[in-house]
Design an enzyme around this catalytic site. Sequence first.
Site, PDB file in Angstrom:
ATOM      1  N   HIS A   1       0.831  -1.209   0.000  1.00  0.00           N
ATOM      2  CA  HIS A   1       0.000   0.000   0.000  1.00  0.00           C
ATOM      3  C   HIS A   1       0.861   1.252   0.000  1.00  0.00           C
ATOM      4  O   HIS A   1       1.921   1.314   0.638  1.00  0.00           O
ATOM      5  CB  HIS A   1      -0.991  -0.008   1.167  1.00  0.00           C
ATOM      6  CG  HIS A   1      -0.367   0.000   2.542  1.00  0.00           C
ATOM      7  ND1 HIS A   1       0.005   1.155   3.182  1.00  0.00           N
ATOM      8  CD2 HIS A   1      -0.090  -1.015   3.404  1.00  0.00           C
ATOM      9  CE1 HIS A   1       0.485   0.857   4.378  1.00  0.00           C
ATOM     10  NE2 HIS A   1       0.448  -0.443   4.542  1.00  0.00           N
TER      11      HIS A   1
ATOM     12  N   ASP B   1      -0.364   4.383   0.896  1.00  0.00           N
ATOM     13  CA  ASP B   1      -0.775   5.367   1.897  1.00  0.00           C
ATOM     14  C   ASP B   1      -0.100   5.126   3.238  1.00  0.00           C
ATOM     15  O   ASP B   1       0.405   4.025   3.520  1.00  0.00           O
ATOM     16  CB  ASP B   1      -2.298   5.375   2.050  1.00  0.00           C
ATOM     17  CG  ASP B   1      -2.857   4.045   2.531  1.00  0.00           C
ATOM     18  OD1 ASP B   1      -2.323   2.984   2.125  1.00  0.00           O
ATOM     19  OD2 ASP B   1      -3.833   4.046   3.311  1.00  0.00           O
TER      20      ASP B   1
ATOM     21  N   ASP C   1       6.244   0.828   7.105  1.00  0.00           N
ATOM     22  CA  ASP C   1       4.827   0.514   6.856  1.00  0.00           C
ATOM     23  C   ASP C   1       4.279   1.362   5.704  1.00  0.00           C
ATOM     24  O   ASP C   1       3.590   2.334   5.922  1.00  0.00           O
ATOM     25  CB  ASP C   1       4.021   0.770   8.127  1.00  0.00           C
ATOM     26  CG  ASP C   1       2.567   0.347   7.996  1.00  0.00           C
ATOM     27  OD1 ASP C   1       2.253  -0.439   7.084  1.00  0.00           O
ATOM     28  OD2 ASP C   1       1.730   0.815   8.802  1.00  0.00           O
TER      29      ASP C   1
ATOM     30  N   GLU D   1      -5.110   1.392   2.334  1.00  0.00           N
ATOM     31  CA  GLU D   1      -5.019   0.279   3.286  1.00  0.00           C
ATOM     32  C   GLU D   1      -5.152   0.761   4.720  1.00  0.00           C
ATOM     33  O   GLU D   1      -5.682   0.041   5.578  1.00  0.00           O
ATOM     34  CB  GLU D   1      -3.685  -0.457   3.106  1.00  0.00           C
ATOM     35  CG  GLU D   1      -3.593  -1.794   3.858  1.00  0.00           C
ATOM     36  CD  GLU D   1      -3.149  -1.680   5.308  1.00  0.00           C
ATOM     37  OE1 GLU D   1      -3.319  -2.654   6.064  1.00  0.00           O
ATOM     38  OE2 GLU D   1      -2.626  -0.594   5.707  1.00  0.00           O
ATOM     39  N   GLU D   2      -4.682   1.980   4.983  1.00  0.00           N
ATOM     40  CA  GLU D   2      -4.690   2.480   6.354  1.00  0.00           C
ATOM     41  C   GLU D   2      -6.073   2.917   6.827  1.00  0.00           C
ATOM     42  O   GLU D   2      -6.231   3.328   7.974  1.00  0.00           O
ATOM     43  CB  GLU D   2      -3.699   3.642   6.500  1.00  0.00           C
ATOM     44  CG  GLU D   2      -2.240   3.267   6.274  1.00  0.00           C
ATOM     45  CD  GLU D   2      -1.678   2.337   7.339  1.00  0.00           C
ATOM     46  OE1 GLU D   2      -2.441   1.914   8.236  1.00  0.00           O
ATOM     47  OE2 GLU D   2      -0.482   2.023   7.262  1.00  0.00           O
TER      48      GLU D   2
END
Length: 429
Positions: free
Chosen positions: A76, A78, A108, A138-139
């Site tokens: 991801h 984001d 991350d 995703e976050e």
Amino acid sequence: MANVESLCAQLLRFDTTNRGHGDAEGERDAAEFVAGVLAGAGLEPVVLESAPRRTNVVARLPGADPALPALLVQGHLDVVPADAADWTVPPFAGEVRDGYLWGRGAVDMKDFIAMVLTAVADGLRPRRDLVLAFVADEEDRGEYGAHWLADEHRELFDGCVAAISESGGYTYHVPAADGSVKRLYPVGTAERGTAHMRLTARGRAGHASRPNHENAVVRLIEALNRIAAHEWPVTLTPTVEAFLVRTGAALGVEVDLSDVEGTVARLGPAAKLVEPTIRNSTTPTMLDAGYKVNVIPSLAQAQIDTRTLPGTEKQLLDELDELLGPDVTREFVAHQPAVQAPVDSPWFAAMAEAMRSQDPEAVVVPYCMGGGTDAKAFSPLGIACYGFAPLWLPEGFEYRAMAHGVDERVPLEGLHFGKRVLEHFLTHC
């Protein structure tokens, strides 16, 4: 040859903050950069937006044997918010300091994306087709990213039978019974399901000075008290059992599967990897009731963060309904089933082999993630999803404090190690 730390620094300089509820826009710039790297390596990336500037990039890298099923490599773009006032370095500077690359997303998970992109730019020749997906959102809930792609562009993942992504393959230094320090590398083969729920208690409104045995607030509090006091039973899933057996053997500690909590206690620091996943959890987190202190409201609500182990959701919901009682109802706020991939599979064996190619003393063990990832979007497509984003970490480095934390950073040596492991895996798997 592409430089993984330079490429990762470039990714970190894109502010791809996802504030939730559709409030994000920086993914577009990062996605265009990623697409440019892929195009420069001879691929034909597809750029897809689920909403303005909520951008995803997907590309297929042909393998040497087209008869083999494909592997999905997904990450991801984001990141969660970062308050610059709390940081030692600006969170979107992509600055190198003291052997680390600093920035929001360093672990991350822009480090993994950088490893994959540099491997591709260096001319990676995989054994099988790779589908590369770099996604938005995703976050938050994945509605603009992985879940949208899986629902609206299923054809992009045709032929994929397995996937790798975040939250696994990093160094975990653990003392053994003989006094030595073992290097565990947990690989995610499962993750608990998400079943966030809103609870609603109804009753009779009235003046707070008068007796009222149908007080919605009291009914809600009583239900929450029963939930908070309830201890969910220990449940051994295949992943957790394999983790306990293999980790215990590596550390030289007694493993008694009839006493899981005692076994976990004997694992020392390694216990942190398994403690959240030996049982389900229901954690009250939000409350909402009333509008004036002298008025008993007719409605009171709460939300609970509920996490379910593979194969346990129905039993949990049945028991939860009993705990709620007749005056409180529930509804899902977010609902994504648990994920579970085979532990003893050629995929896991290939990951372990790739890890040992760079660290011959690596102890590679399966583990269950306590939270969730975009694997929940891709698993329903019949794809076995693994958490495998290899990263070497020095002893004492608080990896789990980095993701979503202040002063997030990744060791430069770890980036180079992870790239070499990924290249081995993607070439031979």
